[in-house]
Write a protein that holds these residues in place. Sequence first.
Motif, short mmCIF file in Angstrom:
data_model
loop_
_atom_site.label_atom_id
_atom_site.label_comp_id
_atom_site.label_asym_id
_atom_site.label_seq_id
_atom_site.Cartn_x
_atom_site.Cartn_y
_atom_site.Cartn_z
N LEU A 228 -28.99 18.17 132.32
CA LEU A 228 -29.82 19.04 131.48
C LEU A 228 -31.25 19.02 132.02
O LEU A 228 -32.15 18.40 131.48
N ILE A 229 -31.41 19.69 133.14
CA ILE A 229 -32.69 19.72 133.84
C ILE A 229 -32.81 21.07 134.54
O ILE A 229 -31.80 21.65 134.96
N THR A 230 -34.02 21.59 134.62
CA THR A 230 -34.23 22.80 135.41
C THR A 230 -34.11 22.41 136.88
O THR A 230 -34.93 21.65 137.39
N LYS A 231 -33.07 22.89 137.52
CA LYS A 231 -32.76 22.48 138.88
C LYS A 231 -33.92 22.81 139.83
O LYS A 231 -34.67 23.76 139.62
N LYS A 232 -34.04 22.01 140.88
CA LYS A 232 -35.20 22.10 141.78
C LYS A 232 -35.47 23.52 142.26
O LYS A 232 -36.61 23.99 142.22
N GLU A 233 -34.44 24.21 142.73
CA GLU A 233 -34.65 25.55 143.28
C GLU A 233 -35.18 26.52 142.21
O GLU A 233 -36.08 27.32 142.46
N ILE A 234 -34.59 26.44 141.02
CA ILE A 234 -35.03 27.30 139.91
C ILE A 234 -36.42 26.89 139.45
O ILE A 234 -37.27 27.73 139.14
N ASN A 346 -36.47 31.14 131.38
CA ASN A 346 -35.19 31.00 132.07
C ASN A 346 -34.06 31.28 131.09
O ASN A 346 -34.02 30.70 129.99
N ALA A 347 -33.15 32.17 131.47
CA ALA A 347 -32.01 32.51 130.62
C ALA A 347 -30.73 32.30 131.40
O ALA A 347 -30.61 32.74 132.55
N ALA A 348 -29.77 31.64 130.76
CA ALA A 348 -28.48 31.38 131.41
C ALA A 348 -27.42 32.40 130.97
O ALA A 348 -26.36 32.48 131.59
N THR A 349 -27.72 33.17 129.91
CA THR A 349 -26.74 34.13 129.40
C THR A 349 -27.35 35.53 129.35
O THR A 349 -28.57 35.69 129.21
N LEU A 353 -31.02 37.05 127.91
CA LEU A 353 -31.77 37.99 128.75
C LEU A 353 -32.09 39.27 127.98
O LEU A 353 -33.23 39.75 127.98
N TYR A 354 -31.07 39.83 127.33
CA TYR A 354 -31.25 41.09 126.60
C TYR A 354 -32.26 40.92 125.47
O TYR A 354 -33.18 41.72 125.31
N GLU A 355 -32.10 39.84 124.68
CA GLU A 355 -33.00 39.63 123.54
C GLU A 355 -34.44 39.41 124.00
O GLU A 355 -35.39 39.95 123.41
N LEU A 389 -24.48 26.51 141.77
CA LEU A 389 -25.12 26.17 140.50
C LEU A 389 -24.98 27.36 139.56
O LEU A 389 -24.69 28.48 139.99
N ASN A 390 -25.19 27.11 138.28
CA ASN A 390 -25.13 28.20 137.32
C ASN A 390 -26.18 29.26 137.66
O ASN A 390 -27.33 28.93 137.93
N PRO A 391 -25.80 30.55 137.69
CA PRO A 391 -26.81 31.59 137.91
C PRO A 391 -27.81 31.62 136.76
O PRO A 391 -27.45 31.41 135.60
N ILE A 392 -29.08 31.86 137.09
CA ILE A 392 -30.15 31.85 136.10
C ILE A 392 -30.98 33.12 136.24
O ILE A 392 -31.32 33.54 137.35
N TYR A 393 -31.31 33.73 135.10
CA TYR A 393 -32.25 34.84 135.08
C TYR A 393 -33.66 34.28 134.88
O TYR A 393 -33.90 33.53 133.92
N ILE A 394 -34.56 34.58 135.79
CA ILE A 394 -35.96 34.20 135.64
C ILE A 394 -36.73 35.44 135.19
O ILE A 394 -36.83 36.42 135.94
N ILE A 395 -37.23 35.40 133.98
CA ILE A 395 -37.93 36.53 133.38
C ILE A 395 -39.42 36.22 133.37
O ILE A 395 -39.85 35.24 132.76
#
Length: 411
Positions: A228-234, A346-349, A353-355, A389-395
Amino acid sequence: MSRSVKVIGVGDNGQGSLLPLYIKWIHESEVLVGGERNLAFFPAYNGEKIVIKGSLPELMSKLQNEERSVVILASGDPLFYGIGGYAEKKLEGVHIYPAVSSIQLAFARMGESWHDAYITSVHGRSMKGLAQRIDGKDKVALLTDETNSPSAIAAYLLSFGMTEYRAFVAENLDGAEERCCWYELDQLVTEIFSPLNVVILKKQAPGPVWPLGIEDDQFAQRKPDKGLITKKEIRVLSISQLALQVDSVVWDIGTCTGSIAIEAARIAREGSVFAIEKNEDDLQNCLENSAKFRVDLTAVHGRAPKGLDAFADPDAIFIGGSGGEMQELLEICAARLKPNGRIVLNAATIETLYEADKTFEKVGFTTQISLVQVSRSKPILHMKRFDALNPIYIITAQRKQTDIEGGTGDE
């Protein structure tokens, strides 16, 4: 308006630190202003004495209407964390006559140059954030007070593992009870010192170095649910989108291990970082990590948006988790964000993202969205394969800018 305001620096040896001309000016003045210690150096003064205590704005307001000649006594250099700069802003006709500052004298007693030192003050102010400001500096000079004493400074540094420093403490400089000594930090903790002192820290050995992009496994994380950590690349990409400056005020909402807050604080060293986390175990990991990485941030237990009222208005906000109150949270963040600030979420879903995108539009923000998909190599026998890794939306959200001078942008 005062006919003349002279601000004269005085050393700890009183009149012995002054040129004869300065002493003449003091005795010829009609009003002498200063702290009790400095005023006591002139027992034979015939004019009115005003002791500096309490409200400086009130004192300056009084001096603005003073028709008599005024001398203000300050310690050392009045423009070095002293009253001189404030007096120049509030009064007209101010002339500054500095004495040798306590920092200059302390380095002279050490026998070392000070042009390459990092100089700061904890006199009358909190030590909060000092750890990241001084970490890695070879020489650090600190103005102290009775609360932030040499012993308190040593205990503070040791709490962040900063054992590579020794301390030179210079007390009562140029006074009858002057004392200058070197100390190891653990020695310093139990010592008692005169209130009039300067602390100089000098690095004796290399300290740890953490460039941007600290490895994930260097952070204490929740077990057995590790990860449960924001991965280094993200993390690196998200921090780049925050557009941090050295003095930025940063919020990290849903800080978890504190990885974003910690890396942000190491960039915004002269600013401040506020973090909030709803899970108590994660918050403890954040605090453990902040001590390890020498970051003195403000981290609180709470479920945002509750608890944000106590934070200073931010230049940048990172949101790693919303706890389900997305719309209310983003509305509060948008209202508190300073002009030209940024919110990075950061959004994982796709639902989050939509909201988030719709809410940012509602509060008058534009968004730029990146979908980041990262895979890391992993050994398999004598070969390598990649784990995704899990795909992440960076907004990244910013307040909409009005058209420049009414232009349409079509020219």
